[in-house]
Scaffold this active site. Structure first.
Site, mmCIF file in Angstrom:
data_model
loop_
_atom_site.group_PDB
_atom_site.id
_atom_site.type_symbol
_atom_site.label_atom_id
_atom_site.label_comp_id
_atom_site.label_asym_id
_atom_site.label_seq_id
_atom_site.Cartn_x
_atom_site.Cartn_y
_atom_site.Cartn_z
ATOM 1 N N ILE A 1 9.164 6.318 16.982
ATOM 2 C CA ILE A 1 8.805 7.081 15.775
ATOM 3 C C ILE A 1 7.566 7.961 16.013
ATOM 4 C CG2 ILE A 1 8.279 6.962 13.288
ATOM 5 C CD1 ILE A 1 10.967 5.687 13.864
ATOM 6 N N ARG B 1 2.003 14.293 13.767
ATOM 7 C CA ARG B 1 2.391 14.127 12.364
ATOM 8 C C ARG B 1 2.358 15.420 11.547
ATOM 9 N NH1 ARG B 1 -0.091 8.597 10.017
ATOM 10 N NH2 ARG B 1 1.862 8.329 8.962
ATOM 11 N N PRO B 2 3.235 16.360 11.877
ATOM 12 C CA PRO B 2 3.294 17.601 11.094
ATOM 13 C C PRO B 2 3.920 17.376 9.718
ATOM 14 C CG PRO B 2 5.003 17.597 12.778
ATOM 15 C CD PRO B 2 4.217 16.338 12.963
ATOM 16 N N VAL B 3 3.889 18.423 8.880
ATOM 17 C CA VAL B 3 4.512 18.313 7.549
ATOM 18 C C VAL B 3 5.587 19.383 7.368
ATOM 19 C CG1 VAL B 3 2.669 17.117 6.283
ATOM 20 C CG2 VAL B 3 2.558 19.607 6.582
ATOM 21 N N ASP B 4 6.153 19.850 8.501
ATOM 22 C CA ASP B 4 7.150 20.920 8.422
ATOM 23 C C ASP B 4 8.348 20.548 7.552
ATOM 24 O OD1 ASP B 4 7.478 19.053 10.520
ATOM 25 O OD2 ASP B 4 8.931 20.326 11.538
ATOM 26 N N LEU B 5 8.816 19.292 7.633
ATOM 27 C CA LEU B 5 9.990 18.903 6.826
ATOM 28 C C LEU B 5 9.670 18.953 5.338
ATOM 29 C CD1 LEU B 5 11.623 15.833 8.627
ATOM 30 C CD2 LEU B 5 11.935 18.253 9.051
ATOM 31 N N ASP C 1 5.305 0.232 12.047
ATOM 32 C CA ASP C 1 4.032 -0.329 11.578
ATOM 33 C C ASP C 1 3.818 -1.776 12.017
ATOM 34 O OD1 ASP C 1 3.319 2.025 10.436
ATOM 35 O OD2 ASP C 1 3.704 1.431 8.359
ATOM 36 N N LYS D 1 0.838 -1.209 0.000
ATOM 37 C CA LYS D 1 0.000 0.000 0.000
ATOM 38 C C LYS D 1 0.869 1.254 0.000
ATOM 39 C CE LYS D 1 -1.592 1.826 3.945
ATOM 40 N NZ LYS D 1 -1.375 3.268 4.072
ATOM 41 N N ASN D 2 1.883 1.267 0.890
ATOM 42 C CA ASN D 2 2.665 2.488 1.045
ATOM 43 C C ASN D 2 3.540 2.797 -0.159
ATOM 44 O OD1 ASN D 2 1.498 2.923 3.466
ATOM 45 N ND2 ASN D 2 3.301 2.485 4.722
ATOM 46 N N CYS E 1 -3.732 13.111 13.412
ATOM 47 C CA CYS E 1 -4.023 11.710 13.134
ATOM 48 C C CYS E 1 -3.937 10.975 14.443
ATOM 49 C CB CYS E 1 -3.014 11.229 12.111
ATOM 50 S SG CYS E 1 -2.511 9.562 12.274
ATOM 51 N N ARG F 1 -3.394 10.864 4.667
ATOM 52 C CA ARG F 1 -2.303 11.804 4.811
ATOM 53 C C ARG F 1 -1.371 11.843 3.596
ATOM 54 N NH1 ARG F 1 0.967 14.144 8.614
ATOM 55 N NH2 ARG F 1 3.144 13.776 8.063
ATOM 56 N N ARG G 1 -8.533 -0.045 4.893
ATOM 57 C CA ARG G 1 -7.595 0.923 4.307
ATOM 58 C C ARG G 1 -6.288 0.252 3.899
ATOM 59 N NH1 ARG G 1 -5.619 4.818 8.116
ATOM 60 N NH2 ARG G 1 -4.264 5.138 6.346
#
Ligand code: UD1
Length: 421
Positions: A328, A121-125, A306, A22-23, A116, A92, A398
């Site tokens: 993580i 789970r930010p997206v700053d990077l 995971d 999936k990923n 989430c 996401r 999912r």
């Protein structure tokens, strides 16, 4: 909303086909936005996340056709530069359309994915890396508004810590940038190498994917390709642990040991026999009780976060005490109270979980909280005495293709039942 009814205690025998990852599938699907030509993907699992992403790509102008596990995606023209909140919030990884839209259209407006269940789970990077490539970024009413007039420009980017999503997103943006991009401290997950293989076959010039330094020489356009998605290592680990908890002997067809990283040695240390065979991975429990093993989650090739919930489920009935450290995500023990409802002895202290092995768990009604946590409840149920009823199955839909039938085919007593309340 369906639930999954499981009667535990039956060992598993037979074959379980491992689906495409999936990923990986959802990242290569996003990558197709970078090309005006048709891309054919095979080994794409039929999952809610994949269908969700197809909807988003169609919103941007992609003509998507599905035939079994093949997916053809063709985006001759981007028809919308806006990725709306209603779609992005559900998955996401769909935030990663920002890079390709920016690379191809020089502007984009993409909803922030929001929080989430497993942490902030930010997206700053992601945003810092896109800025380093020359994008101007503003945040407005929950949306990222980005522009790169004259195109993105290659840059040296050193990530302060390892992020799978930020590595992939930056790669997606940099393939069409002018000049060279070098990514330092990049994530090394096999899905990143798979994405790079697909992009390179489309005409990109990426070197080093799968290592911590990735070099990308920008090209002006990408073409068409037929790409097969690599097998799902998380699904592989999950079914290996199902055998660990329920007993038996199963061949995980299409699976490969090399994709498991450190999870392979941790699983073997418990006493599970895992070998590559001609038809896939052979997993056998030799009748003895599994031994408690300690794990620490780490970026690949370390033990994957995971699989942490699943490993914890397996340790609830192992011989001895296991210590599990999640490094993580900050809130990824939500399965622990549910496992405790089945009689598990788990003590949580910050990042650390201590699991004291019991003889057996007892079936109970339990609630899925996120995708991987849900699967830990399923495998716990396979080893438990009596019936376990897992509700909120949409989490599992999912990420685990044909879960009930794959388990039924190896002798498990599982059944989807309609939710009554
Ligand atoms: C991906 C996987 C997910 C897996 C995770 C770690 C997909 C679709 N999802 O998620 O299944 O659990 O890798 O292997 O491939 N972070 C920041 N800022 C950022 C980006 C990340 O602080 O801009 C943090 C996250 O909150 C997290 C850590 O970095 O604590 C690692 O996250 P990341 O590797 O980015 O995970 P995802 O790509 O979201």
């Amino acid at each position: 909303m369906d639930r999954l009814a499981i009667i535990g205690g039956r060992p598993l025998y037979g074959d379980i086909p491992i689906s495409g990852a999936k990923n990986s599938a959802i990242k290569v699907m996003v990558a197709t936005l970078l090309s005006e030509e048709k891309v054919s993907l095979s080994n794409v699992p039929d999952l809610a996340d994949v269908r969700q992403l197809m909807r988003l790509l169609e919103n941007h102008g992609t003509i998507a056709e599905r035939d079994g596990n093949r997916l053809s995606l063709h985006t001759p023209k981007i028809t919308s530069r806006v990725a709306p909140y209603d779609i992005v919030r559900k998955m996401r990884a769909s935030f990663n359309v920002l890079g390709p839209l920016l690379a191809r259209e020089e502007e984009a407006k993409v909803s922030l994915p929001g929080g989430c269940a497993i942490g902030a789970r930010p997206v700053d990077l992601h945003l810092k890396a896109l800025e380093a490539l020359g994008a101007k970024i503003e945040l407005d009413e929950g949306y990222v508004i980005a522009s790169a007039k004259g195109g993105l420009k290659g840059a040296e980017i050193s990530f302060p810590f390892v992020s799978v999503g930020a590595t992939e997103h930056t790669m997606l943006a940099a393939v069409l940038a002018q000049g060279k991009t070098v990514l330092q401290n990049a994530a090394r997950e096999p899905e990143i190498a798979d994405l790079a293989d697909c992009l390179n076959a489309m005409g990109a010039k990426i070197k080093g994917a799968g290592r911590s330094t990735i070099e990308i020489d920008g090209v002006t356009s990408l073409g068409s390709v037929a790409h097969s998605v690599l097998p799902d290592r998380i699904e592989t680990g999950a079914y290996a642990m199902a055998v660990g908890i329920a007993g038996g002997e199963v061949i995980l067809t299409n699976a490969r040991t090399e994709l498991l990283g450190a999870a392979l040695s941790s699983l073997r240390e418990t006493g599970l026999e895992i070998e590559d065979s001609e038809r896939g991975l052979r997993v056998k429990k030799n009748g003895k009780k599994l031994q408690a093993v300690d794990i620490v989650t780490q970026p690949f090739p370390g033990f994957p976060t995971d699989l942490q919930a699943l490993f914890m489920a397996m340790m609830t009935t192992a011989e001895g005490t296991s210590s599990i450290k999640e490094t993580i995500f900050e809130n990824r023990y939500m399965h622990a109270p549910e496992l405790a409802r089945m009689g598990a002895d788990i003590h949580i202290d910050g990042q650390l979980a201590t699991v004291r092995g019991k003889d057996r768990l007892k079936g109970a009604p339990v609630m899925a909280t996120d995708l991987r946590a849900s699967m830990s409840l399923v495998i716990a149920g396979l080893g438990a005495e009596g019936q376990t009823m897992v509700s909120r199955l949409y989490h599992l839909d999912r990420g685990f293709e044909n879960l009930a039938s794959k388990l039924q085919n190896v002798g498990a007593l599982v059944e989807r039942v309609p939710e009554t309340d």
